[in-house]
Structures are given as structure tokens and as C-alpha cells.
Design an enzyme around this catalytic site. Structure first.
Site, PDB file in Angstrom:
ATOM      1  N   ASP A   1     -14.589 -12.889   5.847  1.00 30.10           N
ATOM      2  CA  ASP A   1     -14.167 -12.460   7.172  1.00 30.10           C
ATOM      3  C   ASP A   1     -13.953 -10.946   7.120  1.00 30.10           C
ATOM      4  OD1 ASP A   1     -13.487 -12.386   9.803  1.00 30.10           O
ATOM      5  OD2 ASP A   1     -12.082 -14.053   9.721  1.00 30.10           O
TER       6      ASP A   1
HETATM    7  C1  BGC Z   1     -12.630 -13.010  12.897  1.00 27.56           C
HETATM    8  C2  BGC Z   1     -13.914 -13.770  12.715  1.00 27.56           C
HETATM    9  C3  BGC Z   1     -15.063 -12.977  13.298  1.00 27.56           C
HETATM   10  C4  BGC Z   1     -15.107 -11.633  12.638  1.00 27.56           C
HETATM   11  C5  BGC Z   1     -16.264 -10.772  13.079  1.00 27.56           C
HETATM   12  C6  BGC Z   1     -12.739 -11.593  12.434  1.00 27.56           C
HETATM   13  O1  BGC Z   1     -11.625 -10.833  12.762  1.00 27.56           O
HETATM   14  O2  BGC Z   1     -11.594 -13.674  12.217  1.00 27.56           O
HETATM   15  O3  BGC Z   1     -13.815 -15.033  13.289  1.00 27.56           O
HETATM   16  O4  BGC Z   1     -16.255 -13.680  13.122  1.00 27.56           O
HETATM   17  O5  BGC Z   1     -13.906 -10.950  12.920  1.00 27.56           O
HETATM   18  O6  BGC Z   1     -16.133 -10.332  14.357  1.00 27.56           O
END
Ligand code: BGC
Length: 739
Positions: A285
Site C-alpha cells: 500500500d
Molecule cells: C489506500 C489504498 C489505495 C492506495 C493507492 C492507499 O492510501 O489504502 O487502498 O489503493 O492508497 O491510491
């Protein structure tokens, strides 16, 4: 008969031979590229940077275009639209030594430009066709805009409405969650998993794992749970998505039992790859590799990178640490070349599967972009799913449906908001061409009969608008009060400690009751709310979540009875925040509530144990009768099955849909079992007076669980079986599982 069997066997054999040959060819192609690569180029394939637009965090790497050019960044996210994607892809293809195309990821969560109801609302449809179609539309629009990888589905089970990301999942139930997860993967990747089809994108199962259970409901907080609960409750939806062939997985921000998921070898290698057989790529993530330092498991960035890659975490989203440290880690022997090669293979494999090596611009077609995005058919799909996602929670004296031509006072800031209808995580969705609920109500009911007053804002404590709202309501036959949360009160980093309707919206409701006119509350929100007060004040309550681009029209159609509501709650609505976590599959205690003792049992002294609205609950404008359950046999033998049936009759005056739900309870086992567990459901449609027999097939594997010694399997003995229209309204029988 024999000939047919032979033919089927032959076809199966040739198909599997064909698949093996295809796989072998894919592996050869992957290796042929890998062999040409320097270590630096390999590391570049394990790096993912956001383009100059980021929703959820700082843009750490301004010079990402140079990184692409130098082969230091093989993957980009948040870049979308054909021209922009083509521009970046050109740099990778023309300027790098090996011309390896980029992957383009984006959070296409519930639609790209045509926005569908938020995922929690989609789950409330209990309609897998709708859910799959919505994901397919989202994929086809995203793929038409240059994107080939979505960061969805989110498969995190949650029993905590305080957690803001409850809106992004399918609710509390492992069975429903698994069905929804698989439907969404099939929608994104296509049924035959041909990723090179330009109406599909690569799915990403997230957040692996347990992200939906942060302590206190506070986003990113640590997660602590027994391995049995993890496996019985939280793991199944991820597993279902992987079984549906999802080819990527995103790690969770949180730690699970004190080990952060991004460096959790047990999770990423033992469970995900060795047990579940996952063959795709694992991405972190956002900046999660660097956050290993904040977790306190890595002393510095270099150690964080080492821990993550050695755990099985292939691609670093945004932290820059793979780019900075992997080379040295390999040189020092702390990370093996085999580990790097394996991770790179996983990335190259999906690039081949997406067809990018054959045509890097496969997803860059301006004519397709124009044709596909926001097409009338896509908007129609969004409308139909939105209708099915609405849940009627209360309808005293059949105050709903409204009658065309009734004088309506529409009150509440949310009634005129197109923005909130789109919910959080709306990708490229915007409010252009999105009518608000009030726009649609006025269009349907005529502007003369449909007046509006704001009353109060969705947040804040000003009651200045109350008199005008009361004056408007005085002129009306019925009041439609639209209240709830700002759409940004849910989603990432939007946890709440209080789950009441914010501000003075409910005070306004209380004031309006003094007029003694029927009041319909329309809720817009992305989590279960404490509706105890609203429930005593309103005549009708319609839960509309955030219903998407065509939400206004869908809500109007339900309020006026053009569509008979059929949604059911995919998550329990508690009476108050103190009951959390509250979910229907709780386990019994030694002192259950039904004991005659007035005091010494598991209960609150100031609140019932029961929820305000249970899992699976939702009303209709018609009524249904469920017959007693019949079983084909009350003994279930190993390797056999039994059928459980009910006849459902529409006893009301209009056509309607009902979700027939099957639950079981294992009465005696070597560990404590849930009091109920959903094991099947069918959504059926019935004309007035019509009856349908609904049959479920029960097999022993549906009764399996993690036993005392942590092996997965069944235990013979007696089971209760329930069929009904919600988790707390069921008919009951029992059967035994034989040895
Ligand atoms: C979120 C993810 C997301 C990623 C990219 C993160 O902060 O937890 O779910 O896919 O950002 O945008």
C-alpha cells in the site's frame, strides 16, 4: 452416455493441454525478457510511483518521468486518460533500453467515470449479476482511459462501523463477502480471465490482510485476532477473490498480531502463495514499506526494504526504498538474486497477460475512450444497481411509496448535493451531469408540488434554517428529510468515534414531528449509523448510502414506488456506539442472554443486546410468506448432499424481490461456534400471489471450520438450519452430519 463422457474427458484433456502450453509459452516469454535485464532494470520493475496527482498522500517523487526514462520506475498509478497515459508509455517504450511497457494503476473502486453505488451499497443488493456488471462497466471505462490495473476489490471484512473504510467493502459476513469478492474480480478481469481483452483490467485484492479490524475502529491501527478468527472470518473473501483468478494483491497498512502485513512472511508467502496458491504480484500500500520504520520493526529504510522483499512483497508503492536500497542489499547478500528474479517475473507476467508487450498502447485508443465512457448503457447499469442497493428500514402505515402529485417538502442539505451522491473513492467521477435527489424529485413530481428548504447543513450546529424548513413543511402533505454524512466522512482516514447523524439534522427532524405530518427520512451515509433517535421520530427510513451518478433518479423511483425496494443490510446497524463490535455471527457465552437469571448474564444494563436493524434486514412494499423448511433428508453423509427448501409466496399487492437467506448453527463442536452463519442466499422475484420453491443444496464442506487442532474440516453432530428474510427472522429445522 459413455460416448459423451469420453468426449467431455477428451475436451477437458485438450483444453488443459492447451492451457499448459499457453502457460509454458508465457513463462518462456517472461524469462526471455528477464535474461536481458540488469539488476538496476529489474529493480525498476519493482517500483511503482504516482504520477503528479495523489489522493491519499504526498507525492514523494516529483521526478517520476526521469525515473521512467532511466528504467528506475516500471509502473505508474493515478495517471489516466488516453493522451496522458500514451505520453508516459512513450517514454518507457521509446527511451528505455529494453522498451518494457508500464503498468497503469488507479483506484477504480465503484466506477471510473460512471459512478455506481459505493461498494457497501453494492453488497446491499445481494445481486451478484449487478455487482459483476458494475465492475465490468468500471473496468471497461478505465481500460478505455488507458488504465490497466485497478486497486479493487477491497475484500476486508469489518464489524466496526466506526472504521471509515467500511464503505469500501461488502460488510460483515464472510460468505456474502466471498461471493461479492469473486463477482467483482470476474467483473474487472472478465469471466474467461483474458486480461488482454480491452474491456478488462487487472484486479487487485486488498488489503491483505485483516485491515478491516483495526482496534477501536481507527484507520491504520493495529489488528489483533486469533488465527482461527482470521481464517474463519477474515480470510475467506480474499481467498475467494484469488480463486476467481485475481492476479494482484495489495498488502495492508496495519500490523496483524504484531507483525506489519507489508513484511509479514507468514501472510505473504506461507498463506497467500503456499496455501492459497496465488500466482500474481504483491504490491505494497501507499508508502507502506517506509512505514515499517514507524511501526518500529525496521531501524531504517534499508532494513524496511530488506524485510519487505524477503517477506514476498514484490512491488513498492511510492516509498522509493526499493529503488534506493535493493541493489546494495543484493550486493551484500541480504536479498538473493533469486528473490529479485521471482518478483520481477511476477510483474512481467502480468504485463504479458495484459497484452502490453504485444502492444504497449493497447489501452490508448481515443475513439474507444470517447465511445465507452459514460455511455447511456453504462449509466443505465448504474441506475439499475442503485435501485437495488436501497434498503427500506422502516415504513410505518405504508407512508411509502409516495403518490405522484402529493405536495412534498424536501428538506436537508444532502437533498441538493450531487457531490455526495458519488461517495468517496469516485475515481474520475465528477458532478457534471449528475442530478441531485431534489432535481429528480422535482422532475418526477413537478416543481409546483415539490418545494425545498435546506433546514440545516449536514455538519455544524446552526439552527438558523429551521423556521424556513418548518414553513415549507407546513405547506406540504409529506416531508422528505434527507440527512446523513458528508461523503468524505467515510473512506480512508475517516474513522468516527461517534456514529450518530452529524450536527443538528436530527434536531430538525424532531422539530418537524410537531407538525404531525408523515416524515420520510432518506439517509445518505457510508457506514451503519446509530439511528435510535431517528427510528422513534420518522415514519419511514430509506437507507440510500451514496448511490452514484444515477442515485437521485434511483432514489426517486423507489420513493414513488416505480421500483419496489429489495436491498438488505450487508452489515448490522447497532443501537449505539457502545455495542460495537456487533455482528450476527457472534459466539455464545457461558451466560447467554436467554438465561432466566435477571442479572448474571452477558448483557448491557443500559441497552439491549440486539441491534436496531439486523444483518440481512430490509423491507419491501409487498409482503412475503415463508413456508416451513423441508429437508430431502435430515441426515447428511460425507461426500453427499441434502436439499433444504422453502416455498416463498408474495402475499401483497405488487411485484417484489426477496432475498431468501440460509443460515446454520453447529450445536456442539470442540471449539465455540457462531450462533448463526450465512451459507447461501437466492434473490427471487415474485408477482402478487405467486409462489416459488427455493432450494439450497447443503454439502459437508459448507460446515467446515478450523477445529481445536487448527485443522480445517467438519465434526459430525447436530446442526440447526434456518431460512428466512433476515438473520433474525427465520424458520428453523435441524439435521445431523453423519460420520
Ligand atoms: C489506500 C489504498 C489505495 C492506495 C493507492 C492507499 O492510501 O489504502 O487502498 O489503493 O492508497 O491510491
Amino acid at each position: 452416455m459413455k460416448k459423451t463422457t469420453l468426449l467431455v474427458a477428451f475436451l477437458l484433456a485438450t483444453t488443459s493441454m492447451h492451457l499448459i502450453a499457453q502457460d509454458q509459452r508465457l513463462e518462456q516469454r517472461v524469462d526471455s525478457v528477464l535474461h536481458l535485464m540488469t539488476l538496476q532494470e529489474k529493480i525498476g520493475q519493482l517500483v511503482l510511483y504516482t504520477s503528479d496527482w495523489a489522493v491519499t498522500g504526498p507525492t514523494l517523487n516529483e521526478g517520476y518521468m526521469n525515473d521512467i526514462r532511466n528504467g528506475n520506475c516500471g509502473n505508474i498509478f493515478n495517471a489516466h486518460s488516453v493522451d496522458y497515459v500514451r505520453k508516459l508509455q512513450k517514454i518507457a517504450v521509446n527511451d528505455t533500453r529494453l522498451h518494457i511497457p508500464l503498468l497503469f494503476g488507479y483506484d477504480v473502486i465503484h466506477g471510473y467515470k460512471t459512478i455506481f453505488p459505493i461498494p457497501l451499497a453494492e453488497a446491499a443488493t445481494w445481486d451478484l449479476f449487478q455487482i459483476q456488471r458494475a465492475a465490468h462497466v468500471a473496468a471497461s471505462e478505465a481500460a478505455a482511459a488507458g488504465v490497466n490495473w485497478t486497486y479493487a476489490p477491497m475484500c476486508d471484512i469489518t464489524v466496526d462501523p466506526r472504521w471509515g473504510r467500511v464503505m469500501e467493502g461488502a460488510g460483515e459476513d464472510p460468505y456474502l463477502g466471498s461471493q461479492v469478492a469473486a463477482a467483482r474480480v470476474h467483473g474487472f478481469q472478465g469471466m474467461n480471465n483474458n486480461l488482454a481483452d480491452t474491456s478488462t483490467v487487472l484486479a487487485c485484492v486488498k488489503h491483505f490482510a485483516g485491515y478491516g479490524a483495526p482496534l477501536g475502529g481507527r484507520d491504520y491501527n493495529s489488528v489483533d485476532m486469533s488465527e482461527r478468527t482470521f481464517r474463519d472470518v477474515y480470510l475467506p473473501p480474499y481467498e475467494a477473490a484469488i480463486k476467481a483468478d485475481a492476479m494482484s494483491v495489495m498488502t495492508a497498512f496495519n500490523s496483524l498480531n504484531d507483525v506489519p502485513c507489508t513484511e509479514n512472511k507468514w501472510l505473504l508467502t506461507d498463506v497467500l502463495r503456499n496455501e492459497l496458491g496465488f500466482k500474481g504480484l504483491v504490491v505494497s500500500d501507499y508508502n507502506a514499506v517506509e512505514e515499517l520504520i514507524n511501526h518500529g520493526v525496521a531501524a531504517n529504510g534499508k532494513q524496511a526494504a530488506e524485510l519487505a522483499i524477503n517477506a514476498g512483497m514484490d512491488m513498492d508503492m511510492q516509498s522509493t526504498l526499493y529503488q534506493k536500497h535493493l541493489k546494495q542489499l543484493v550486493e551484500e547478500g541480504k536479498v538473493s538474486m533469486a528473490t529479485i528474479d521471482e518478483a520481477v517475473r511476477r510483474v512481467l507476467r502480468v504485463k504479458f497477460m495484459l497484452g502490453l508487450f504485444d502492444n504497449p498502447y493497447l489501452y490508448c485508443n481515443n475513439a474507444r475512450e470517447k465511445r465507452v465512457i459514460e455511455s447511456p448503457a453504462n449509466m443505465k447499469a448504474a441506475y439499475e444497481e442503485a435501485q437495488r442497493s436501497l434498503v427500506l428500514l422502516k415504513n410505518k402505515n405504508n407512508v411509502l411509496p409516495l403518490r405522484k402529485g402529493e405536495r412534498l417538502a424536501v428538506i436537508g442539505q444532502l437533498a441538493t448535493s450531487s457531490n455526495d451522491l458519488l461517495g468517496a473513492w469516485r475515481a474520475d467521477g465528477d458532478t457534471i451531469g449528475v442530478p441531485s435527489l431534489f432535481d429528480e424529485l422535482r422532475k418526477y413530481n413537478g416543481s409546483k408540488n415539490t418545494i425545498y428548504a435546506e433546514g440545516c447543513q449536514k455538519e455544524g450546529y446552526s439552527k438558523k434554517g429551521f423556521p424556513a424548513a418548518i414553513a415549507a413543511a407546513q405547506k406540504a402533505d409529506k416531508i422528505v428529510l434527507v440527512i446523513g454524512e458528508d461523503c468524505n466522512w467515510t473512506g480512508e482516514a475517516a474513522s468516527r468515534a461517534n456514529i450518530k447523524v452529524p450536527g443538528v439534522q436530527t434536531d430538525l427532524l424532531a422539530k418537524l414531528t410537531a407538525l404531525h405530518k408523515p416524515i420520510v427520512v432518506v439517509l445518505m451515509n457510508g457506514r451503519p449509523l446509530d439511528l435510535s433517535r431517528e427510528d422513534t421520530l420518522a415514519d419511514a427510513i430509506l437507507e440510500t448510502w451514496y448511490a452514484g451518478s444515477r442515485g437521485g433518479k434511483a432514489i426517486t423511483s423507489v420513493l414513488f414506488g416505480e421500483y419496489n425496494p429489495s436491498g438488505k443490510l450487508p452489515i448490522t446497524f447497532p443501537r449505539c456506539v457502545g455495542q460495537i463490535p456487533l455482528f450476527y455471527y457472534e459466539k455464545n457465552t457461558g451466560r447467554p442472554i436467554y438465561l432466566p437469571d435477571p442479572k448474571y448474564k452477558s448483557r448491557y444494563i443500559d441497552c439491549p443486546n440486539t441491534p436496531l436493524f439486523p444483518f440481512g434486514f430490509g423491507l419491501s412494499y409487498t409482503t412475503f410468506h415463508f413456508s416451513d423448511i423441508t429437508l430431502s433428508n435430515n441426515k447428511l453423509y460425507p461426500n453427499d448432499s441434502i436439499q433444504a427448501s422453502v416455498t416463498v409466496t408474495n402475499t401483497g399487492k405488487r411485484e417484489g424481490e426477496e432475498v431468501v437467506q440460509l443460515y446454520i448453527h453447529d450445536l456442539v463442536a470442540d471449539v465455540v461456534r457462531p450462533v448463526k452463519q450465512l451459507k447461501g442466499f437466492h434473490k427471487i422475484s415474485l408477482q402478487p400471489g405467486e409462489s416459488k420453491k427455493v432450494t439450497f443444496t447443503l454439502t459437508p464442506d459448507m460446515l467446515a471450520f478450523y477445529r481445536l487442532n487448527m485443522t480445517y474440516g467438519t465434526e459430525p453432530g447436530k446442526f440447526d438450519l434456518f431460512i428466512g428474510d433476515s438473520s433474525d427472522h427465520v424458520n428453523q429445522t435441524s439435521f445431523t452430519l453423519e460420520k
